[in-house]
Design an enzyme around this catalytic site. Structure first.
Site: not given
Ligand code: AMP
Length: 181
Positions: A65, A102
């Site tokens: 995205r 995780e």
């Molecule tokens: P993180 O590495 O945990 O910060 O996860 C970020 C990535 O996962 C981004 O590319 C987001 O598009 C996706 N992502 C994680 N959680 C969500 C959520 N609740 N809703 C939409 N996209 C998410």
């Protein structure tokens, strides 16, 4: 900073999908922002205003995205766009960086020549959302490993309760438009 009227327009256009992709997760669905011409324009106008005077050479977007917002903004600012992809998708030689999930780990990659040989290229990183910050941290490291300089990481949404920004702040400036409690 985003004014309260614009914040409301953007917030209202993003949909919550409960229990996707697994039970207990509230997925922030930005497709309802993308298909809402006024809300999408409000967002992109704000980003354009924030970044038009930044000394930037490239915009890098995170799979998938981050590509949408990043490439639209790159066109508005007349900058090149660089995709940071999940492992195994880029066809040429790559530099990679792994990060913990995780359970297990994942990897992001960038083309070795993504910044066209420009040393210390100034790069804005963009994604739709920061959760734990693991993906963005790996992406910032990847930019820096490829002789770029990540000057800021920008997210449309930030999940405040996961504190992901703290992981990125030692590495680069962070700008999150809308925090989610
Ligand atoms: P993180 O590495 O945990 O910060 O996860 C970020 C990535 O996962 C981004 O590319 C987001 O598009 C996706 N992502 C994680 N959680 C969500 C959520 N609740 N809703 C939409 N996209 C998410």
């Amino acid at each position: 900073m985003l004014n309260s009227e614009d914040r409301q327009i953007i917030t209202n256009a993003i949909r919550d999908i409960k229990d996707f992709p697994e039970p207990g997760i509230v997925f922030k669905d930005i497709t309802t922002l993308l298909n809402h011409a006024d809300a999408y324009a409000t967002l992109m106008t704000h980003l354009h205003e924030r970044y038009r005077d930044y000394p930037l050479d490239f915009i890098a977007g995170i799979d998938a995205r981050g590509f949408i917002f990043g490439s639209a903004l790159a066109q508005m600012l007349h900058l090149g766009f660089v995709p940071i992809r999940k492992k195994g998708k880029l066809p040429h030689h790559t530099v990679s960086e792994s990060y913990d999930l995780e359970y297990g780990s994942d990897e992001v990659e960038i083309h070795v020549d993504a910044f066209r040989g420009k040393h210390d290229a100034k790069v804005l990183l963009i994604d739709d959302l920061i959760a734990t910050g693991g993906t963005a941290e790996a992406a910032v490291k990847l930019i820096n490993k490829s002789h770029g300089e990540c000057v800021e990481a920008c997210f449309i949404l930030g999940l405040n309760f996961l504190d992901g920004e703290k992981k990125i702040q030692p590495l680069t400036n962070v700008y999150t438009l809308i925090g989610v409690d």
